[in-house]
Write an enzyme that holds these catalytic residues in place. Structure first.
Site, PDB file in Angstrom:
ATOM      1  N   SER A 153       0.832  -1.199   0.000  1.00 52.80           N
ATOM      2  CA  SER A 153       0.000   0.000   0.000  1.00 52.80           C
ATOM      3  C   SER A 153       0.875   1.262   0.000  1.00 52.80           C
ATOM      4  CB  SER A 153      -0.967  -0.037   1.191  1.00 52.80           C
ATOM      5  OG  SER A 153      -1.975   0.929   1.058  1.00 52.80           O
ATOM      6  N   ASP A 229     -10.044  -5.572  -3.398  1.00 50.64           N
ATOM      7  CA  ASP A 229      -9.446  -4.531  -2.555  1.00 50.64           C
ATOM      8  C   ASP A 229     -10.412  -3.351  -2.478  1.00 50.64           C
ATOM      9  OD1 ASP A 229      -7.834  -2.285  -1.661  1.00 50.64           O
ATOM     10  OD2 ASP A 229      -6.073  -3.498  -2.130  1.00 50.64           O
ATOM     11  N   HIS A 262      -7.420  -5.941   0.769  1.00 52.14           N
ATOM     12  CA  HIS A 262      -6.245  -5.109   1.050  1.00 52.14           C
ATOM     13  C   HIS A 262      -5.482  -5.575   2.292  1.00 52.14           C
ATOM     14  CE1 HIS A 262      -4.097  -1.403   0.061  1.00 52.14           C
ATOM     15  NE2 HIS A 262      -4.083  -1.054   1.344  1.00 52.14           N
TER      16      HIS A 262
END
Length: 283
Positions: A153, A229, A262
């Protein structure tokens, strides 16, 4: 030893024959105390081992990856050290530092801030590319010539820009669910405005899409992205990097995985494939 070279052991746990250790030290580039984690595989007892840097995402510390990713088993088998910095300066008491999850504490974005009051402390790029590597290479049995980098991320963004800005420095680079175009998404726009100001020309040096456009590097980028995600369409938008790489003929492996989100459940599902990828370049 100078103040920035002193290490205080915070904790030590034996894992898969090696040692996971956390250390505190005084950072000169960030002007505060910092904690980082290092996993030394069993092979480190007999000589220097290659390094894989892991840069974590928003709200994380050094602990998330080491406790949740499940990377130590294969790292021990391959003989690769894992090093995980924190994600921002800590305890510097800047106004608004702890007001939101996506700016300030836990959200350093791996850049060097130029806007006050952030410029004094928020220099995570210098920290992860210069200060901490020098410290690790001084104190631990690691091979200074063999290092790779990865992240998730915000940390995926960090890994990509560190590699793109330093051609030849890292043997390989990979990322999970990276923020590939922070200059064009809400997370990045908030962080860049706060740390760098409104001059978007400054933003381009911290954006993977822009760095690929500039032709800064020809290194292959290896990215895994979950199709479920929750930030895919609003913050991550890997298709932007895919288009830029196609236009510049920049090597890119972008794998999309149905059903994955995620979280670290995604990372632990594919971390060993990333380790194997880096091992091909490190060993």
């Amino acid at each position: 030893m100078t103040a920035t070279e002193q290490l205080e052991l915070v904790s030590a746990n034996k894992v898969h024959g090696g040692w996971l250790k956390r250390y505190r030290h005084r950072s000169g580039s960030l002007d505060c105390d910092m904690v980082f984690a290092i996993y030394l595989p069993p092979q480190a007892e007999n000589g220097p081992v290659p390094m894989l840097w892991w840069l974590s995402g928003l709200t994380c510390t050094d602990e998330n990856f080491m406790q949740k990713a499940g990377a130590q088993r294969l790292a021990a088998e391959l003989g690769i050290a894992l090093i995980c910095p924190d994600t921002s300066p800590r305890g510097v008491d800047l106004p608004g530092e702890d007001d939101s999850y996506d700016f300030g504490s836990g959200a350093g974005f791996y850049l060097n801030a130029t806007r006050e009051p952030w410029a004094r402390h928020y220099r995570m790029y210098d920290y992860v590319t210069e200060e901490l590597p020098a410290l690790v290479k001084q104190h631990f049995p690691v091979d200074a010539e063999r290092e790779s980098i990865s992240g998730h991320s915000m940390g995926g963004h960090g890994a990509l820009i560190c590699a793109l800005k330093n051609p030849g420095r890292y043997r390989s680079v990979s990322a999970f669910s990276p923020i590939v175009n922070p200059a064009g998404c809400p997370w990045g726009e908030k962080a860049f405005t706060g740390y760098l100001g409104d001059d978007r020309a400054q933003w381009t040096q911290w954006d993977s899409c822009e760095l690929v456009k500039q032709g800064a590097s020809r290194q292959e980028l290896f990215i895994d992205q979950g199709e479920n995600d929750q930030f895919l369409d609003s913050e991550l938008m890997p298709e932007r990097l895919e288009a830029v790489c196609a236009g510049k003929d920049h090597p890119l492996i972008l794998r999309r995985h149905l059903g994955y989100d995620h979280s670290y459940f995604f990372i632990t599902s594919f971390i060993e494939e990333h380790l194997a990828y880096h091992a091909k370049h490190l060993l």
